[in-house]
Design an enzyme around this catalytic site. Structure first.
Site, short mmCIF file in Angstrom:
data_model
loop_
_atom_site.label_atom_id
_atom_site.label_comp_id
_atom_site.label_asym_id
_atom_site.label_seq_id
_atom_site.Cartn_x
_atom_site.Cartn_y
_atom_site.Cartn_z
N ASP A 1 0.88 -1.17 0.00
CA ASP A 1 0.00 0.00 0.00
C ASP A 1 0.91 1.22 0.00
O ASP A 1 2.13 1.10 0.16
CB ASP A 1 -0.92 -0.01 1.23
CG ASP A 1 -1.90 1.15 1.24
OD1 ASP A 1 -2.33 1.57 0.14
OD2 ASP A 1 -2.25 1.66 2.32
N SER A 2 0.30 2.40 -0.12
CA SER A 2 1.07 3.62 0.01
C SER A 2 1.50 3.84 1.46
O SER A 2 2.44 4.58 1.72
CB SER A 2 0.21 4.81 -0.42
OG SER A 2 -0.94 4.87 0.42
N CYS B 1 -4.02 -1.88 -1.82
CA CYS B 1 -4.17 -0.48 -2.21
C CYS B 1 -5.21 -0.38 -3.31
O CYS B 1 -4.99 -0.85 -4.44
CB CYS B 1 -2.83 0.07 -2.71
SG CYS B 1 -2.95 1.77 -3.28
N GLU C 1 -2.17 8.81 8.39
CA GLU C 1 -0.70 8.76 8.31
C GLU C 1 -0.05 9.62 9.40
O GLU C 1 1.06 9.33 9.84
CB GLU C 1 -0.22 9.21 6.93
CG GLU C 1 -0.52 8.21 5.82
CD GLU C 1 0.25 6.90 5.94
OE1 GLU C 1 1.44 6.92 6.27
OE2 GLU C 1 -0.38 5.84 5.72
N CYS D 1 -10.85 2.59 0.36
CA CYS D 1 -9.45 2.93 0.56
C CYS D 1 -9.06 2.18 1.82
O CYS D 1 -9.81 2.21 2.81
CB CYS D 1 -9.27 4.44 0.75
SG CYS D 1 -7.63 4.88 1.37
N HIS E 1 -7.08 2.69 4.11
CA HIS E 1 -6.93 3.49 5.33
C HIS E 1 -8.27 3.65 6.07
O HIS E 1 -8.30 3.87 7.27
CB HIS E 1 -6.41 4.89 5.00
CG HIS E 1 -4.94 4.95 4.66
ND1 HIS E 1 -4.42 4.45 3.49
CD2 HIS E 1 -3.89 5.47 5.34
CE1 HIS E 1 -3.11 4.66 3.46
NE2 HIS E 1 -2.76 5.28 4.58
N1 DGL Z 1 -4.74 3.07 1.01
C1 DGL Z 1 -4.73 3.32 -0.37
C2 DGL Z 1 -5.97 2.87 -1.07
O1 DGL Z 1 -6.54 1.86 -0.69
C3 DGL Z 1 -4.13 4.62 -0.87
C4 DGL Z 1 -4.31 5.82 -0.02
C5 DGL Z 1 -3.46 7.00 -0.52
O2 DGL Z 1 -2.25 6.92 -0.42
O3 DGL Z 1 -4.04 7.98 -1.03
O4 DGL Z 1 -6.41 3.46 -2.03
#
Ligand code: DGL
Length: 263
Positions: free
Chosen positions: A6-7, A69, A147, A178, A180
């Site tokens: 993931d990011s 991600c 984050e 997402c 997150h």
């Molecule tokens: N967690 C990621 C996703 O599922 C990317 C979030 C990001 O870095 O913008 O899209």
């Protein structure tokens, strides 16, 4: 060994579900925190980051890349998937399977700006659930809060409430599209109420990973998890301890640029 990326910290929500179903397997998780947030990047940049991350995991010998991600999956839906030896499990496909199995028809999708812009969720869900009504909205304020270690905060509660204002009122379910966002689930529950289901695609993604492990007879390992970041490893370790409850997670820093130059 299973590879996830993931990011940033959002991928931990997928790691957790995979660990629950496959506790004996080894997991390698890459958080590309040098480039977080992905959601504000162009599709060209995202396609390059996807290719780099998948190539690195493949080079580590993972049997499967379990996508953690959504933004990378959304860009792959438009630009195509990198060709590697490992199987790749698409998280958006998992979300669409979960929606179809539950029989939902009116679906909200709350995602990053880049994910919403591709329309990948709408296309993938409608392909599985013909006639489904899908509304995709972007919530760019949420990833930076997670984050920054503010997943449990009044600021996060207010940001979730503000983001949900963009959703229609008469939905069956909202996909937390997402990785997150499940870290903010209590705030989504407060705003959406008990009559709107919340879908975390990680559950189906973990189920499909377990099915793949069985079908391909992947050998379990020692249940080890390695956490790798391209960003600040000390902050990463602190966040992992806070979010997973692990006392001493195995964390390391990766210079992905150096790896790519050395190929
Ligand atoms: N967690 C990621 C996703 O599922 C990317 C979030 C990001 O870095 O913008 O899209």
């Amino acid at each position: 060994m299973l590879g996830l990326f993931d990011s940033g910290l959002g991928g931990l929500t997928v790691v957790r579900r995979v660990r629950q179903l496959l506790p004996q397997h080894d997991v390698l998780f890459l958080a590309d925190q040098a480039h977080v947030p992905y959601g504000d990047r162009t599709s060209g940049e995202l396609a390059r980051l996807l290719s780099n991350n998948v190539s690195w995991l493949d080079a580590q010998g993972v049997d499967a890349v379990v996508m953690a991600c959504n933004t990378s999956c959304a860009v792959a839906d438009v630009s195509g998937w990198p060709v590697v030896r490992a199987n790749i499990l698409n998280l958006i496909e998992s979300a669409a399977i979960a929606v179809g199995d539950a029989g939902y028809r009116r679906i909200g999708v709350i995602a990053t700006t880049a994910t919403a812009a591709t329309g990948a969720y709408g296309r993938t869900i409608r392909a599985r659930v013909p006639g489904a009504h899908v509304v995709e909205i972007a919530a760019p304020a949420l990833v930076p809060l997670v984050e920054a270690g503010k997943a449990v905060s009044g600021e996060a509660a207010r940001a979730v409430a503000a983001a949900c204002e963009g959703l229609p009122r008469d939905l069956d379910a909202v996909v937390l599209a997402c990785t997150h966002f499940p870290l903010l689930d209590t705030y989504f529950a407060d705003v959406l109420g008990e009559h709107v289901a919340r879908i975390d695609p990680a559950l189906e993604q973990a189920g499909r990973t377990a099915a793949l492990a069985q079908a391909r007879r992947l050998q379990p390992g020692s249940g080890r998890t390695r956490y790798v970041t391209t960003g600040d490893v000390n902050a990463f370790r602190t966040n992992i301890i806070d979010l997973t409850g692990e006392a001493s997670p195995e964390c390391e820093r990766l210079d992905l640029g150096e790896y790519l130059n050395s190929r």
